[in-house]
Write an enzyme that holds these catalytic residues in place. Structure first.
Site, mmCIF file in Angstrom:
data_model
loop_
_atom_site.group_PDB
_atom_site.id
_atom_site.type_symbol
_atom_site.label_atom_id
_atom_site.label_comp_id
_atom_site.label_asym_id
_atom_site.label_seq_id
_atom_site.Cartn_x
_atom_site.Cartn_y
_atom_site.Cartn_z
ATOM 1 N N ASP A 1 3.258 2.854 -2.910
ATOM 2 C CA ASP A 1 3.180 2.674 -4.360
ATOM 3 C C ASP A 1 4.299 3.454 -5.041
ATOM 4 O O ASP A 1 4.535 4.626 -4.721
ATOM 5 C CB ASP A 1 1.836 3.180 -4.891
ATOM 6 N N ASP B 1 -6.555 -2.840 8.045
ATOM 7 C CA ASP B 1 -5.948 -1.533 7.783
ATOM 8 C C ASP B 1 -7.012 -0.445 7.678
ATOM 9 O O ASP B 1 -8.122 -0.683 7.193
ATOM 10 C CB ASP B 1 -5.154 -1.611 6.479
ATOM 11 N N VAL C 1 1.948 -2.656 1.716
ATOM 12 C CA VAL C 1 2.083 -2.674 0.263
ATOM 13 C C VAL C 1 0.740 -3.044 -0.348
ATOM 14 O O VAL C 1 0.058 -3.950 0.132
ATOM 15 C CB VAL C 1 3.174 -3.683 -0.166
ATOM 16 N N ASN C 2 0.381 -2.345 -1.427
ATOM 17 C CA ASN C 2 -0.915 -2.592 -2.044
ATOM 18 C C ASN C 2 -0.774 -2.968 -3.521
ATOM 19 O O ASN C 2 -0.766 -4.135 -3.887
ATOM 20 C CB ASN C 2 -1.806 -1.354 -1.879
ATOM 21 N N GLY D 1 -1.969 6.036 -2.766
ATOM 22 C CA GLY D 1 -2.192 6.121 -4.195
ATOM 23 C C GLY D 1 -0.914 6.485 -4.931
ATOM 24 O O GLY D 1 0.201 6.268 -4.437
ATOM 25 N N HIS E 1 3.159 3.640 5.448
ATOM 26 C CA HIS E 1 2.055 3.594 4.493
ATOM 27 C C HIS E 1 2.464 4.335 3.220
ATOM 28 O O HIS E 1 3.470 5.021 3.184
ATOM 29 C CB HIS E 1 0.814 4.274 5.078
ATOM 30 N N GLY E 2 1.657 4.210 2.178
ATOM 31 C CA GLY E 2 1.871 4.980 0.961
ATOM 32 C C GLY E 2 3.114 4.568 0.215
ATOM 33 O O GLY E 2 4.000 5.394 -0.054
#
Length: 288
Positions: A219, A83, A239-240, A187, A216-217
């Site tokens: 959270d 990524d 996913v993070n 974030g 993306h993004g």
């Protein structure tokens, strides 16, 4: 080289056709990768092991080889993706490893920091061409997400994707997976997310299944927004922290009172359970 038979694309095209989403979960170590695959096998779901450049730099070829071996030995389809490869050293590392037989199933060449779409194309295209010769499909970002995480550049000036430019952008870069900017950010969201879902509608109409769309993004996103994005054509969901943070918390707590192997097992299971929830939410359970 042809991209036919590529693991990432096979997983995403099938998801697009079936109307479900694929969890592309950031994995920072062996335990988290094992947890993702464990959850995928339990729910019979395809998945993607996502590696950030900072993790690739730390673990190098040996860690990538581990993840590829884990994916290949799984009883369900698993791909391994790099990524947000933005800096030259990260792109060169990934491509040089591929040239030596240790190849990601797909990579993201992120030139969204460029001032213009034309500069974005100019930066990305040579890497897309090199990757294609190695049989590696490339994801690119049209527009720009603000924020930053996991060693990524901090971006403060977001730019929404213009769907009217998407067809030309993908053709000019030669990339085959698109990450749009629709109000999402990397974030934490200070304010509730305000996604421009009409952009997804336009992209789905433009590409009609030819180009997988990546979100993306994610959270803190509410479940209904994940589901809505999938309904509007998103097939790859990055996913993070959802799994990373409870995993790290559990590992830290357990190491204070339990033997190392037991602490690692408990933390790995926490990671796996978060992944399982997303497989069910995204509709990919039972699709392997």
């Amino acid at each position: 080289m042809s991209l036919e038979g590529n693991k990432t694309l096979e997983i995403l095209y099938k998801a697009q056709k079936g109307g479900y989403g694929i969890l592309s979960q950031a994995c920072y170590d062996a335990q988290s990768a094992i947890g993702l695959v464990r959850a995928a096998e339990r729910t019979r779901s395809p998945a993607i092991i996502l590696i950030f450049p900072v993790t690739l730099t730390y673990g190098g070829g040996p860690f990538l080889e581990f993840c590829l071996s884990l994916a290949r030995q799984a009883s369900v389809p698993i791909a391994v993706h790099l990524d947000h490869a933005t800096d030259v050293e990260h792109l060169e590392l990934a491509l040089s490893l591929a040239e030596n037989g240790i190849a990601f199933d797909s990579i993201m060449v992120d030139a969204s920091h460029a001032d213009t779409d034309e500069e974005n194309i100019e930066i990305a295209k040579p890497y897309v061409e090199r990757a294609r010769k190695l049989g590696i499909p490339v994801e690119v970002e049209l527009g720009r997400l603000e924020g930053g995480e996991a060693g990524l550049r901090m971006i403060s000036d977001a730019k929404l994707t213009d769907p009217k430019k998407a067809e030309i952008f993908m053709r000019e870069t030669g990339a085959v997976i698109l990450a749009p900017s629709i109000g999402n950010l990397h974030g934490l969201y200070i304010n509730p997310p305000n996604f421009k879902l009409d952009i997804l509608d336009s992209l789905r109409e433009t590409f009609n299944g030819r180009i997988p769309i990546c979100l993306h993004g994610t959270d803190q996103l509410p479940d209904d927004l994940f589901v809505e994005c999938i309904k509007r054509g998103v097939s790859k969901i990055n996913v993070n922290s959802w799994a990373r943070d409870p995993y790290a918390k559990k590992l830290g707590e357990s190491l204070l009172t339990k033997p190392f192997p037991e602490a690692v097992e408990e933390a790995t299971e926490v990671f796996a359970q978060v992944c399982e929830r997303f497989f069910h939410l995204f509709g990919s359970s039972g699709k392997a």
